[in-house]
Design a protein around this motif. Sequence first.
Motif, PDB file in Angstrom:
ATOM      1  N   ALA A   1       0.833  -1.199   0.000  1.00  0.00           N
ATOM      2  CA  ALA A   1       0.000   0.000   0.000  1.00  0.00           C
ATOM      3  C   ALA A   1       0.869   1.251   0.000  1.00  0.00           C
ATOM      4  O   ALA A   1       2.013   1.245   0.470  1.00  0.00           O
ATOM      5  N   GLU A   2       0.315   2.325  -0.535  1.00  0.00           N
ATOM      6  CA  GLU A   2       1.032   3.592  -0.601  1.00  0.00           C
ATOM      7  C   GLU A   2       1.310   4.109   0.809  1.00  0.00           C
ATOM      8  O   GLU A   2       0.460   4.030   1.696  1.00  0.00           O
ATOM      9  N   THR A   3       2.508   4.626   1.011  1.00  0.00           N
ATOM     10  CA  THR A   3       2.871   5.187   2.311  1.00  0.00           C
ATOM     11  C   THR A   3       2.301   6.593   2.427  1.00  0.00           C
ATOM     12  O   THR A   3       2.697   7.508   1.699  1.00  0.00           O
ATOM     13  N   VAL A   4       1.339   6.747   3.318  1.00  0.00           N
ATOM     14  CA  VAL A   4       0.660   8.033   3.506  1.00  0.00           C
ATOM     15  C   VAL A   4       0.479   8.264   4.999  1.00  0.00           C
ATOM     16  O   VAL A   4       0.590   7.328   5.805  1.00  0.00           O
ATOM     17  N   PRO A   5       0.184   9.510   5.401  1.00  0.00           N
ATOM     18  CA  PRO A   5      -0.118   9.758   6.818  1.00  0.00           C
ATOM     19  C   PRO A   5      -1.306   8.921   7.293  1.00  0.00           C
ATOM     20  O   PRO A   5      -2.180   8.542   6.510  1.00  0.00           O
ATOM     21  N   MET A   6      -1.325   8.649   8.579  1.00  0.00           N
ATOM     22  CA  MET A   6      -2.341   7.765   9.142  1.00  0.00           C
ATOM     23  C   MET A   6      -3.758   8.278   8.895  1.00  0.00           C
ATOM     24  O   MET A   6      -4.676   7.498   8.631  1.00  0.00           O
TER      25      MET A   6
ATOM     26  N   LYS B   1      -9.156   6.578   3.480  1.00  0.00           N
ATOM     27  CA  LYS B   1      -9.290   5.600   2.397  1.00  0.00           C
ATOM     28  C   LYS B   1     -10.126   4.403   2.837  1.00  0.00           C
ATOM     29  O   LYS B   1     -10.999   3.928   2.099  1.00  0.00           O
ATOM     30  N   LEU B   2      -9.866   3.922   4.034  1.00  0.00           N
ATOM     31  CA  LEU B   2     -10.659   2.804   4.552  1.00  0.00           C
ATOM     32  C   LEU B   2     -12.102   3.229   4.817  1.00  0.00           C
ATOM     33  O   LEU B   2     -13.037   2.442   4.611  1.00  0.00           O
ATOM     34  N   ALA B   3     -12.270   4.465   5.260  1.00  0.00           N
ATOM     35  CA  ALA B   3     -13.628   4.963   5.511  1.00  0.00           C
ATOM     36  C   ALA B   3     -14.438   5.002   4.221  1.00  0.00           C
ATOM     37  O   ALA B   3     -15.645   4.726   4.227  1.00  0.00           O
ATOM     38  N   LEU B   4     -13.785   5.318   3.099  1.00  0.00           N
ATOM     39  CA  LEU B   4     -14.491   5.343   1.819  1.00  0.00           C
ATOM     40  C   LEU B   4     -14.989   3.944   1.450  1.00  0.00           C
ATOM     41  O   LEU B   4     -16.105   3.787   0.942  1.00  0.00           O
TER      42      LEU B   4
ATOM     43  N   PHE C   1     -17.833  -0.687  -6.566  1.00  0.00           N
ATOM     44  CA  PHE C   1     -17.237   0.586  -6.177  1.00  0.00           C
ATOM     45  C   PHE C   1     -16.444   0.467  -4.875  1.00  0.00           C
ATOM     46  O   PHE C   1     -15.503   1.240  -4.655  1.00  0.00           O
ATOM     47  N   ALA C   2     -16.793  -0.490  -4.031  1.00  0.00           N
ATOM     48  CA  ALA C   2     -15.981  -0.728  -2.836  1.00  0.00           C
ATOM     49  C   ALA C   2     -14.600  -1.255  -3.227  1.00  0.00           C
ATOM     50  O   ALA C   2     -13.581  -0.869  -2.632  1.00  0.00           O
ATOM     51  N   LEU C   3     -14.555  -2.124  -4.233  1.00  0.00           N
ATOM     52  CA  LEU C   3     -13.262  -2.610  -4.725  1.00  0.00           C
ATOM     53  C   LEU C   3     -12.453  -1.471  -5.337  1.00  0.00           C
ATOM     54  O   LEU C   3     -11.234  -1.382  -5.147  1.00  0.00           O
ATOM     55  N   ALA C   4     -13.144  -0.599  -6.078  1.00  0.00           N
ATOM     56  CA  ALA C   4     -12.452   0.559  -6.651  1.00  0.00           C
ATOM     57  C   ALA C   4     -11.912   1.460  -5.549  1.00  0.00           C
ATOM     58  O   ALA C   4     -10.788   1.972  -5.637  1.00  0.00           O
ATOM     59  N   ALA C   5     -12.710   1.657  -4.494  1.00  0.00           N
ATOM     60  CA  ALA C   5     -12.263   2.487  -3.369  1.00  0.00           C
ATOM     61  C   ALA C   5     -11.066   1.851  -2.673  1.00  0.00           C
ATOM     62  O   ALA C   5     -10.139   2.550  -2.243  1.00  0.00           O
ATOM     63  N   ALA C   6     -11.069   0.521  -2.576  1.00  0.00           N
ATOM     64  CA  ALA C   6      -9.939  -0.170  -1.942  1.00  0.00           C
ATOM     65  C   ALA C   6      -8.654   0.009  -2.744  1.00  0.00           C
ATOM     66  O   ALA C   6      -7.552  -0.009  -2.178  1.00  0.00           O
ATOM     67  N   ALA C   7      -8.789   0.198  -4.056  1.00  0.00           N
ATOM     68  CA  ALA C   7      -7.597   0.409  -4.885  1.00  0.00           C
ATOM     69  C   ALA C   7      -6.877   1.704  -4.524  1.00  0.00           C
ATOM     70  O   ALA C   7      -5.682   1.862  -4.817  1.00  0.00           O
ATOM     71  N   TRP C   8      -7.592   2.623  -3.879  1.00  0.00           N
ATOM     72  CA  TRP C   8      -6.978   3.887  -3.461  1.00  0.00           C
ATOM     73  C   TRP C   8      -5.851   3.654  -2.457  1.00  0.00           C
ATOM     74  O   TRP C   8      -4.951   4.486  -2.312  1.00  0.00           O
TER      75      TRP C   8
ATOM     76  N   LEU D   1      -8.056   4.253 -12.002  1.00  0.00           N
ATOM     77  CA  LEU D   1      -8.154   3.077 -12.868  1.00  0.00           C
ATOM     78  C   LEU D   1      -9.243   2.131 -12.380  1.00  0.00           C
ATOM     79  O   LEU D   1     -10.022   1.584 -13.177  1.00  0.00           O
ATOM     80  N   GLY D   2      -9.326   1.955 -11.067  1.00  0.00           N
ATOM     81  CA  GLY D   2     -10.321   1.045 -10.504  1.00  0.00           C
ATOM     82  C   GLY D   2     -11.740   1.509 -10.757  1.00  0.00           C
ATOM     83  O   GLY D   2     -12.600   0.721 -11.168  1.00  0.00           O
TER      84      GLY D   2
END
Length: 227
Positions: free
Chosen positions: A101-106, A112-115, A180-187, A196-197
Motif C-alpha cells: 500500500a502507498e505510504t501516507v499519513p495515518m 481511504k478505509l472509511a471510503l 465501487f468498494a473494490l475501486a475504493a480499496a484500490a486507493w 483506474l479502478g
Amino acid sequence: MSWIDWAALALFFICWLGYGPILSFIGKKGGSLNDDMAHVRAVWMRSMAHREIRLVDSQLMGHSINSASFFASTNLLLIAAVGGILFGGESALQGFAAVGAETVPMKILEAKLALVIVCLTRGFLDFIWALRQMNYTLALIGSAPEVHSSTDRRAFSAAAGQLLNPALSAFSQGVRGYYFALAAAAWLFGPLWLALGVASAFGLLIYRQEASPAARAIRNARRLLEQ
C-alpha cells in the motif's frame, strides 16, 4: 492529499453517484438491461395475477429473498472486517505497508478505509430495503384474489410490478456497491489505482448493462414478450 488524489476522488464520486442517472440516460436512447428486466418483471406479475396456483411465484420470490439475505450478511461481515482494521489502532493500519500500500499519513489511510466502508454501508442499506420490498411483494402475491375481472387483475399486477421492480433495483444497487468498494480499496495503492479502478468498474457495469450476452438475451426476450 495531492491534487491527483482529489482528482481521482472526484472521478470516483462522479462515477459512483452518477451511474444511475447516466444509465437512465443511456436507457432512454437504446434500452438497458435494467429497463428490459423491469418490463420482464411486469409481465411476470401480470402472469401471476392470472394464475390460479401461485406456488411458482412464491418460490421465485423466496429465491430472490434468500439471495438478498446472503449478500446482506456478506456485506455486514465485510463492513465489520474493514471497520475492525480502521478502528483497530495504529498497529492494524501499519500492516498495509507489508502488502504494497502507498505510504501516507495515518489520517489519509483512515480516510481511504472509511471510503470503502461508506460504499459497503450504502450497499448494505440497499439490500435491507430490497428485502423489505420483496417481503411486501410476497404479501401481495399471497393476497392476490383468485376470482376477479380482467381489469382488476391488470390493476393488481401493475401494483405488484411497481413494488417488485424497485425491490430488485435496490438489490442491483447493493450488488453494484461491491464494484465501487473494490475501486475504493484500490486507493490504498495510490490515486492512479483509484482512478483506474473506478473507471474499470464503471466501464464493466455499463458493458454488462448494454452489450453483454445476458443483456442481449434479455432484450430479445423482451421483444418476444411485447409481441
